[in-house]
Design an enzyme around this catalytic site. Structure first.
Site, PDB file in Angstrom:
ATOM      1  N   LYS A  80    -115.748 -55.076  -9.880  1.00 42.61           N
ATOM      2  CA  LYS A  80    -115.100 -56.221 -10.531  1.00 42.61           C
ATOM      3  C   LYS A  80    -115.790 -56.514 -11.862  1.00 42.61           C
ATOM      4  O   LYS A  80    -117.018 -56.494 -11.961  1.00 42.61           O
ATOM      5  CB  LYS A  80    -115.171 -57.447  -9.608  1.00 42.61           C
ATOM      6  CG  LYS A  80    -114.397 -58.664 -10.107  1.00 42.61           C
ATOM      7  CD  LYS A  80    -114.488 -59.803  -9.088  1.00 42.61           C
ATOM      8  CE  LYS A  80    -113.720 -61.033  -9.540  1.00 42.61           C
ATOM      9  NZ  LYS A  80    -113.827 -62.142  -8.558  1.00 42.61           N
ATOM     10  N   SER A 155    -109.482 -64.253  -7.284  1.00 42.56           N
ATOM     11  CA  SER A 155    -109.543 -63.717  -8.639  1.00 42.56           C
ATOM     12  C   SER A 155    -109.751 -62.208  -8.700  1.00 42.56           C
ATOM     13  O   SER A 155    -109.533 -61.580  -9.734  1.00 42.56           O
ATOM     14  CB  SER A 155    -110.687 -64.394  -9.423  1.00 42.56           C
ATOM     15  OG  SER A 155    -111.949 -64.121  -8.827  1.00 42.56           O
ATOM     16  N   SER A 179    -112.130 -65.420  -3.403  1.00 47.14           N
ATOM     17  CA  SER A 179    -111.678 -64.383  -4.336  1.00 47.14           C
ATOM     18  C   SER A 179    -111.886 -62.950  -3.870  1.00 47.14           C
ATOM     19  O   SER A 179    -111.463 -62.018  -4.551  1.00 47.14           O
ATOM     20  CB  SER A 179    -112.359 -64.564  -5.692  1.00 47.14           C
ATOM     21  OG  SER A 179    -111.885 -65.730  -6.324  1.00 47.14           O
TER      22      SER A 179
END
Length: 491
Positions: A80, A155, A179
């Site tokens: 990420k 997210s 997330s």
């Protein structure tokens, strides 16, 4: 589609260790897959082709030299874009850091490299991890491999989408309010949030420092456990890191895979099984609860009355912390700089830089947090929210005196269409309704696929006491052993 990309991380590691496949072959297969589907999925913000192949060659050379390698050596992983990577762009999904190449690796990235994993690149995300759909990325939304017109969660939707689309067998996410778990639920993948402090935040670009927790994404529970074990553990560079070893999550996953939960007591959270969740989600959840009972688990109802206040408490605490953390993005030291024509003051340059660099959701949360921390309102808002956080922690403590772990749906609804909720922030925030309490408490939580609703994945969430991450892996692996894994339609 190469057969290599359909293998689990565990299987890939075994193939590389035995010499049946080289790390370079595995890496090329995944890079080819990225080339084939990335235009439609948009899981990545940066693909590091040269770096990945160099890392793979290193693994092959070390293996050929007879060096003993770790259990994930040669396995590709996507990271990420919230974690710093030396010399590789780190944007946090924001224009304000566009093109920034950090001079250092985050601790988790260091540990991934030390474990012999092969970093494919950086995945898309809601800007500064603020969002539940990856639609707030400054670089466009990611798409759910189950239905390209739907969101992959947020997210960390890019990480979950990459895993679900077979672009990577493993990925790293971060979980501030859900997330990792919520994208896992809506993409049919496994997403685990470790105990807060059980994985290092050094090099994680901060959103909410008392909540942010990096963790693994995978297609199987065992793969997630192996990645968790590789990245977890104490880090003296992180002041919030717990000075204890990670519980043996891999052994727990292997134990759970036997399908025996005799002696395990699970609590169904009453507050999360009433109104608010879609009927299809609740149907899949109830079927999974029945399946857990058939495996020997004792199922009881547990009330956690303050969980209903978690959402409003979170949206005071997290924005307050982000208001403080994001003050460092001023256009002076790194990143975007706008309006510096020699005729403007430093304050004007800062204002113009932030206006151009931050997106609407980030600005919304900065304003919320700044207001909550302002003179005359601190006690009424931020102070009260922290009191609610204490009450939620007490609910967890009381619950874990009765049961070994708590279970609930991961998210109230399946993946919704792209654009369906962006006009109503509150409806977007509801995606994390069931995941936020765990972040406020600081304990571990995992989402494991438990069924389908209208052809879209549903996740079951397992929550455990702090530093009892092994419990959630055992229960998750047991459910997986009877429910199976879920494969999206071919792209």
């Amino acid at each position: 589609m190469s057969e290599l990309i359909t293998k689990t991380a565990t299987e890939i590691a075994a193939l590389v260790a035995s010499g049946e496949a080289s790390a370079v072959e595995v890496t090329r297969a995944h890079l080819d897959r990225i080339s084939a589907v990335e235009e439609r999925v948009h899981a990545f913000l940066h693909v590091d082709t040269e770096g990945a192949l160099a890392a793979a060659r290193s693994v092959d050379e070390r293996r050929a030299a007879g060096e003993e390698l770790g259990p994930l050596a040669g396995v590709p992983v996507a990271v990420k874009d919230v974690l710093t990577t030396k010399g590789v762009p780190t944007t946090v999904g924001s224009k304000i850091l566009e093109g920034w190449r950090p001079p250092y690796d985050a601790t988790i990235v260091q540990r991934l490299r030390a474990a012999g994993t092969v970093m494919l690149g950086k995945t898309n995300m809601d800007e500064f991890a603020m969002g539940s759909s990856t639609e707030y990325s400054a670089y466009g939304p990611s798409h759910n491999p189950w239905d390209l017109d739907r969101i992959p969660g947020g997210s960390g939707g890019g990480s979950a989408a990459a895993v679900a689309a077979y672009e990577a067998p493993l990925a790293i996410g971060s979980d501030t309010g859900g997330s990792i778990r919520q994208p896992g639920a809506v993409t049919g993948t496994v997403g685990a949030k470790p105990t807060y402090g059980g994985t290092s935040r050094y090099g994680l670009v901060a959103f909410s420092s008392s909540l942010d927790t990096p963790g693994p994404c995978a297609r199987t529970v065992l793969d997630a456990a192996l990645l968790h074990a590789a990245i977890g553990g104490h880090d003296p560079r992180d002041s919030t890191s717990i000075p204890q070893p990670v519980p043996d999550v891999v052994a727990a996953a292997r134990l759970g895979a036997t399908g025996d939960l005799t002696g395990v007591k699970l609590g169904v959270v009453t507050e999360f099984t009433g109104e608010g969740a879609e009927p299809g989600v609740m149907a899949a959840f109830r079927e999974s609860v029945d399946a857990l009972a058939k495996l020997g688990a004792e199922i009881v109802e547990v009330s956690c009355p303050h969980f209903r206040y978690a959402l409003p408490a979170y949206y005071l605490i997290a924005p307050s912390e982000c208001s403080s953390n994001l003050a460092r993005f001023d256009g002076v030291r790194f990143g975007l700089r706008v309006g510096d024509d020699g005729n403007r003051s430093l304050e004007e340059v800062m204002s113009l830089t932030r206006e151009a660099g931050f997106g609407p959701e980030v600005k919304r949360r900065i304003m919320l947090g700044t207001y909550a921390l302002s003179s005359g309102y601190y006690d009424a808002y931020y102070g009260q929210a922290q009191k609610v956080r204490t009450l939620i922690t007490r609910d967890f403590t009381a619950a874990f005196e009765r049961v070994d772990a708590l279970i609930s749906p991961t998210t109230p609804f399946v993946a919704f269409p792209i654009g369906a909720r962006t006009a109503d922030p509150y409806q977007m925030y509801l995606a994390d309704l069931f995941t936020i309490p765990t972040n406020l408490y600081g304990g571990p939580g995992i989402s494991v696929p438990c069924g389908l609703s209208d052809g879209l994945p549903v996740g079951l969430q397992i929550m455990a006491p702090t530093m009892a991450d092994d419990r959630m892996y055992r229960v998750a692996a047991a459910l997986e052993s009877t429910v199976g894994t879920f494969t999206p339609p071919a792209l």
